[in-house]
Scaffold this motif. Structure first.
Motif, PDB file in Angstrom:
ATOM      1  N   PRO A 261      47.168  65.913  38.886  1.00  0.00           N
ATOM      2  CA  PRO A 261      48.273  66.311  38.029  1.00  0.00           C
ATOM      3  C   PRO A 261      48.693  65.307  37.278  1.00  0.00           C
ATOM      4  O   PRO A 261      49.565  65.184  36.283  1.00  0.00           O
ATOM      5  N   ALA A 262      48.286  63.621  37.659  1.00  0.00           N
ATOM      6  CA  ALA A 262      48.836  62.592  36.902  1.00  0.00           C
ATOM      7  C   ALA A 262      47.900  61.429  37.039  1.00  0.00           C
ATOM      8  O   ALA A 262      46.912  61.463  37.968  1.00  0.00           O
ATOM      9  N   THR A 263      47.882  60.633  36.008  1.00  0.00           N
ATOM     10  CA  THR A 263      46.916  59.568  36.211  1.00  0.00           C
ATOM     11  C   THR A 263      47.903  58.413  36.898  1.00  0.00           C
ATOM     12  O   THR A 263      48.972  58.648  36.915  1.00  0.00           O
ATOM     13  N   SER A 264      47.254  57.354  37.132  1.00  0.00           N
ATOM     14  CA  SER A 264      47.998  56.244  37.962  1.00  0.00           C
ATOM     15  C   SER A 264      48.674  55.033  37.065  1.00  0.00           C
ATOM     16  O   SER A 264      48.298  54.814  36.031  1.00  0.00           O
ATOM     17  N   ASN A 265      49.657  54.537  37.550  1.00  0.00           N
ATOM     18  CA  ASN A 265      50.322  53.361  36.919  1.00  0.00           C
ATOM     19  C   ASN A 265      49.839  51.995  37.544  1.00  0.00           C
ATOM     20  O   ASN A 265      49.468  52.168  38.898  1.00  0.00           O
ATOM     21  N   ILE A 266      49.817  51.138  36.826  1.00  0.00           N
ATOM     22  CA  ILE A 266      49.565  49.573  37.555  1.00  0.00           C
ATOM     23  C   ILE A 266      50.610  49.361  38.238  1.00  0.00           C
ATOM     24  O   ILE A 266      51.781  49.162  38.051  1.00  0.00           O
ATOM     25  N   ASP A 272      52.238  49.937  47.110  1.00  0.00           N
ATOM     26  CA  ASP A 272      52.162  51.011  46.170  1.00  0.00           C
ATOM     27  C   ASP A 272      50.336  51.304  45.974  1.00  0.00           C
ATOM     28  O   ASP A 272      50.254  52.432  45.833  1.00  0.00           O
ATOM     29  N   TRP A 273      49.841  50.151  45.601  1.00  0.00           N
ATOM     30  CA  TRP A 273      48.361  50.260  45.149  1.00  0.00           C
ATOM     31  C   TRP A 273      47.780  51.023  46.347  1.00  0.00           C
ATOM     32  O   TRP A 273      46.797  51.933  46.063  1.00  0.00           O
ATOM     33  N   ALA A 274      47.868  50.526  47.681  1.00  0.00           N
ATOM     34  CA  ALA A 274      47.096  51.117  48.734  1.00  0.00           C
ATOM     35  C   ALA A 274      47.395  52.680  48.873  1.00  0.00           C
ATOM     36  O   ALA A 274      46.616  53.421  49.232  1.00  0.00           O
ATOM     37  N   THR A 275      48.590  52.964  48.730  1.00  0.00           N
ATOM     38  CA  THR A 275      49.035  54.609  48.803  1.00  0.00           C
ATOM     39  C   THR A 275      48.362  55.230  47.805  1.00  0.00           C
ATOM     40  O   THR A 275      47.655  56.262  47.941  1.00  0.00           O
ATOM     41  N   THR A 276      48.425  54.818  46.539  1.00  0.00           N
ATOM     42  CA  THR A 276      47.663  55.466  45.282  1.00  0.00           C
ATOM     43  C   THR A 276      46.165  55.613  45.762  1.00  0.00           C
ATOM     44  O   THR A 276      45.542  56.774  45.426  1.00  0.00           O
ATOM     45  N   ASP A 286      45.739  53.775  32.533  1.00  0.00           N
ATOM     46  CA  ASP A 286      45.542  53.659  31.084  1.00  0.00           C
ATOM     47  C   ASP A 286      46.469  52.590  30.317  1.00  0.00           C
ATOM     48  O   ASP A 286      47.184  51.690  30.826  1.00  0.00           O
ATOM     49  N   ASN A 287      45.666  51.907  29.153  1.00  0.00           N
ATOM     50  CA  ASN A 287      46.242  51.052  28.396  1.00  0.00           C
ATOM     51  C   ASN A 287      46.361  49.670  29.139  1.00  0.00           C
ATOM     52  O   ASN A 287      47.636  49.088  29.216  1.00  0.00           O
ATOM     53  N   VAL A 288      45.481  49.272  29.796  1.00  0.00           N
ATOM     54  CA  VAL A 288      45.321  47.769  30.412  1.00  0.00           C
ATOM     55  C   VAL A 288      45.118  46.631  29.398  1.00  0.00           C
ATOM     56  O   VAL A 288      44.286  46.756  28.591  1.00  0.00           O
ATOM     57  N   SER A 289      46.081  45.747  29.811  1.00  0.00           N
ATOM     58  CA  SER A 289      46.009  44.575  28.812  1.00  0.00           C
ATOM     59  C   SER A 289      46.067  43.513  29.504  1.00  0.00           C
ATOM     60  O   SER A 289      44.984  42.646  29.522  1.00  0.00           O
ATOM     61  N   THR A 290      46.844  43.384  30.389  1.00  0.00           N
ATOM     62  CA  THR A 290      46.695  42.014  31.509  1.00  0.00           C
ATOM     63  C   THR A 290      46.820  42.797  32.766  1.00  0.00           C
ATOM     64  O   THR A 290      47.636  43.616  32.876  1.00  0.00           O
ATOM     65  N   LEU A 291      46.326  41.852  33.753  1.00  0.00           N
ATOM     66  CA  LEU A 291      46.428  42.365  35.240  1.00  0.00           C
ATOM     67  C   LEU A 291      46.402  41.167  35.851  1.00  0.00           C
ATOM     68  O   LEU A 291      46.019  40.302  35.668  1.00  0.00           O
ATOM     69  N   LYS A 292      47.359  41.115  37.073  1.00  0.00           N
ATOM     70  CA  LYS A 292      47.673  40.034  37.828  1.00  0.00           C
ATOM     71  C   LYS A 292      46.419  39.754  38.612  1.00  0.00           C
ATOM     72  O   LYS A 292      45.668  40.692  39.101  1.00  0.00           O
ATOM     73  N   PRO A 293      46.212  38.456  39.097  1.00  0.00           N
ATOM     74  CA  PRO A 293      45.123  38.184  39.789  1.00  0.00           C
ATOM     75  C   PRO A 293      44.951  38.935  41.119  1.00  0.00           C
ATOM     76  O   PRO A 293      43.955  39.422  41.497  1.00  0.00           O
ATOM     77  N   TRP A 294      46.185  39.200  41.913  1.00  0.00           N
ATOM     78  CA  TRP A 294      45.993  40.015  43.134  1.00  0.00           C
ATOM     79  C   TRP A 294      45.655  41.538  42.888  1.00  0.00           C
ATOM     80  O   TRP A 294      44.774  41.935  43.691  1.00  0.00           O
ATOM     81  N   ILE A 328      37.003  54.018  39.759  1.00  0.00           N
ATOM     82  CA  ILE A 328      38.048  53.622  38.793  1.00  0.00           C
ATOM     83  C   ILE A 328      37.659  53.734  37.343  1.00  0.00           C
ATOM     84  O   ILE A 328      36.859  53.295  36.932  1.00  0.00           O
ATOM     85  N   VAL A 329      38.624  54.333  36.562  1.00  0.00           N
ATOM     86  CA  VAL A 329      38.447  54.234  35.231  1.00  0.00           C
ATOM     87  C   VAL A 329      39.844  53.432  34.542  1.00  0.00           C
ATOM     88  O   VAL A 329      41.028  53.882  35.031  1.00  0.00           O
ATOM     89  N   ILE A 330      39.316  52.500  33.602  1.00  0.00           N
ATOM     90  CA  ILE A 330      40.650  51.846  32.978  1.00  0.00           C
ATOM     91  C   ILE A 330      40.319  52.068  31.303  1.00  0.00           C
ATOM     92  O   ILE A 330      39.020  52.285  30.916  1.00  0.00           O
ATOM     93  N   THR A 331      41.326  52.194  30.488  1.00  0.00           N
ATOM     94  CA  THR A 331      41.176  52.165  29.078  1.00  0.00           C
ATOM     95  C   THR A 331      41.776  50.860  28.760  1.00  0.00           C
ATOM     96  O   THR A 331      42.741  50.405  29.032  1.00  0.00           O
ATOM     97  N   SER A 332      41.137  50.229  27.661  1.00  0.00           N
ATOM     98  CA  SER A 332      41.837  48.998  27.023  1.00  0.00           C
ATOM     99  C   SER A 332      41.316  48.733  25.570  1.00  0.00           C
ATOM    100  O   SER A 332      40.210  49.225  25.177  1.00  0.00           O
ATOM    101  N   ILE A 333      42.092  48.016  24.842  1.00  0.00           N
ATOM    102  CA  ILE A 333      41.672  47.637  23.713  1.00  0.00           C
ATOM    103  C   ILE A 333      40.913  46.362  23.862  1.00  0.00           C
ATOM    104  O   ILE A 333      39.617  46.079  23.110  1.00  0.00           O
ATOM    105  N   ASP A 334      41.233  45.361  24.644  1.00  0.00           N
ATOM    106  CA  ASP A 334      40.428  44.169  24.724  1.00  0.00           C
ATOM    107  C   ASP A 334      40.270  43.768  26.453  1.00  0.00           C
ATOM    108  O   ASP A 334      41.290  43.561  27.076  1.00  0.00           O
ATOM    109  N   PRO A 335      39.115  43.819  26.960  1.00  0.00           N
ATOM    110  CA  PRO A 335      39.171  43.507  28.410  1.00  0.00           C
ATOM    111  C   PRO A 335      38.881  42.143  28.659  1.00  0.00           C
ATOM    112  O   PRO A 335      38.386  41.826  29.746  1.00  0.00           O
TER     113      PRO A 335
END
Length: 553
Positions: A261-266, A272-276, A286-294, A328-335
């Motif tokens: 029913p829904a995609t995941s949020n960062i 929160d990540w482990a539960t998801t 969706d729309n991944v631009s920057t991700l924290k190192p952890w 895992i699927v991500i979408t991004s303009i610049d990886p």
């Protein structure tokens, strides 16, 4: 009595009268009895056994009997407890939970039958009894959407329908089963999907995604591999400029093989990540631009398998383990913002821009997808059956990173005549180039080696060698930070032909960075001549060969 004398007539003796008279005139004798209190306070005599047996059962006993009549208890290897309905042997229901758990279902059923609510105490007592039964049961594997039976080589896919129907896939084909022979659990991130169509086609799906043919075939390979739950899967990166329908493509792929029913949020927190990740069969970001190192580290662990330990609520000693391995699927303009170890696990596909006259509304896309999804899903299952039939005999000359996925692509190529494995290996190099271009420190190291071929020194010396003036805000500020940044970028550097080796001297740790086609002495880590290498030597003539740490006896 004497003759002639008057005498009153004595009435006949009445003992009851005497008793009444005594009670009215003087206190009874037993008031002075020292054992009076003991006698008066004695409990009432026990009821006959026949009356005890007829006493109504307690609420908790009724609930336990109701539960056992409908369910059996099961326990996963991680210690999680489930209830399995007797008439739906393939669905595992959690005992606890805010919605859909056994406690809620039995509470509702109890009211429907008894026309009164069950008390919280009775429900808690019932749960304690059932948990005890479950802990005594043997461990059973409980799966989420995708499963396998190692003994038979059969793959199973939960349709997510209320009746528990399942798809069984074997090397000879696939079919629908009314119930599953393995246990599946459900979560709020699982939606039901329609029955796939036998003899399906991929043509309809191909028209919905604006991507070159080689990229489309890689998407199909990723979908096939995602149905095999026990192997690591690369992170599918759907890349494109604005207006290439990246989000729509991601949703279509997920809805095809595991609707949600829904995609995941960062997430912002590890919990929160482990539960998801524990509750989503396939994770879409969706729309991944920057991700924290952890979180980049968490993504790497999730695709290869991770176990997250957390404390149980209201307990200082009990813990629970959330184990997951997820596509895992991500979408991004610049990886390019992804760090090296993420790029090393990335399957990149680039979408083509959509011409202005080719755009469609979201409703039009959805209606077209609904019309082709059963056929497309059936075609994916046909390919999956062919792949698992060939997979046990697939051997690769070289084992790349994500080798299990590479073997799936090699099997798919044998089934279809495609070249997905070759295309995948090309994309790994392209992803490495993107990461280095997006990382100023890695780009500086690349430029250094392109100029000199080989460099050896400490991280302090490396910082002095490659640091610009002034240093950018995100530049490593200490030798330790520089060493960490260098290690994180070893995979993408290796992909573009640059190797990194570390060796410790008596005073410091030194690094040798070189082009992979330049032979390096294994003792002094200096460049070796071609003639020396041709002679079969691995060290300079004046260097001693490195000693084995654990020499053979």
């Amino acid at each position: 009595m004497t003759d002639g004398a008057w005498s009153p007539i004595e009435p006949p003796y009445d003992p009851e009268f005497d008793q009444r008279e005594q009670s009215e005139s003087e206190p009874p004798d037993y008031l002075d009895d020292p054992y009076r209190d003991v006698v008066l306070n004695d409990p009432a005599p026990a009821e006959p056994a026949k009356q005890k047996q007829g006493r109504a059962p307690t609420q908790s006993a009724e609930l336990v009997e109701m539960a056992k009549a409908l369910y059996r208890m099961a326990k996963s290897p991680e210690g999680k407890i489930y209830a399995v309905k007797h008439d739906q042997p393939g669905l595992a229901l959690p005992l606890k939970g805010t919605a859909g758990g056994l406690r809620q279902q039995l509470s509702s059923l109890y009211y429907a039958q008894k026309k009164r609510t069950a008390s919280s105490t009775a429900l808690q007592e019932m749960m304690s009894v059932l948990e005890g039964d479950a802990m005594a049961a043997a461990d059973e594997h409980v799966f989420l959407r995708f499963a396998d039976d190692a003994a038979t080589g059969t793959l199973y896919i939960d349709l997510g329908t209320p009746d528990g129907q399942t798809i069984a896939v074997t090397p000879t084909g696939w079919k629908l089963l009314p119930t599953s022979p393995v246990l599946f659990r459900r979560s709020a991130l699982i939606s039901p999907m329609p029955h796939p169509q036998q003899g399906g086609s991929l043509e309809g799906l191909r028209k919905l995604i604006n991507i070159p043919e080689s990229g489309f075939r890689l998407l199909i390979g990723w979908l096939v591999a995602s149905c095999i739950h026990d192997i690591p899967h690369p992170i599918l990166g759907i890349i494109g400029q604005q207006g290439t329908a990246k989000t729509s493509a991601m949703k279509l792929l997920i809805q095809l093989i595991s609707p949600s029913p829904a995609t995941s949020n960062i997430p912002d927190k590890v919990d929160d990540w482990a539960t998801t990740a524990y509750n989503a069969p396939i994770i879409g970001l969706d729309n991944v631009s920057t991700l924290k190192p952890w979180f980049q580290d968490a993504l790497c662990k999730a695709v290869t398998g991770d176990g997250y330990i957390k404390r149980e609520n209201y307990s200082d000693s009990d813990i629970t383990v959330l184990h997951f391995k997820r596509p895992i699927v991500i979408t991004s303009i610049d990886p390019g913002s992804l760090q090296g170890d993420v790029s090393d696990r990335l399957l990149r596909v680039d979408l083509d821009p959509i011409p202005e006259n080719g755009r469609r509304t979201e409703k039009e896309v959805k209606n077209e997808f609904d019309s082709i999804r059963r056929s497309s899903h059936g075609a994916i299952l046909d390919l999956l059956a062919g792949v698992i039939g060939i997979l046990p005999n697939v051997k690769l000359e070289e084992m790349p990173r994500m080798a299990d996925f590479a073997r799936v692509l090699a099997a798919l190529d044998q089934v279809t005549g495609w070249t997905t494995l070759e295309d995948y290996l090309k994309t790994t190099t392209e992803a490495a180039v993107d990461v280095i271009e997006g990382n100023l420190f890695a780009a500086a190291i690349r430029d250094l080696i392109e100029d000199c071929g080989v460099w050896t020194g400490t991280t302090t010396e490396l910082l002095e060698k490659v640091s610009p003036h002034p240093r950018p805000q995100i530049w490593p500020k200490t030798p330790g930070a520089a060493g960490g940044a260098l290690k994180r970028n070893i995979p993408p550097l290796k992909s573009i032909g640059i190797s990194v080796m570390s060796h410790r001297t008596s005073t410091s740790r030194r690094y040798t960075i070189s082009k992979t086609d330049i032979p390096i002495c294994q003792t002094c880590f200096g460049e070796m001549s071609i003639n020396t290498v041709k002679s079969g030597a691995i060290v300079h003539p004046l260097c001693q060969e490195p000693k084995e740490l654990f020499p053979k006896e």
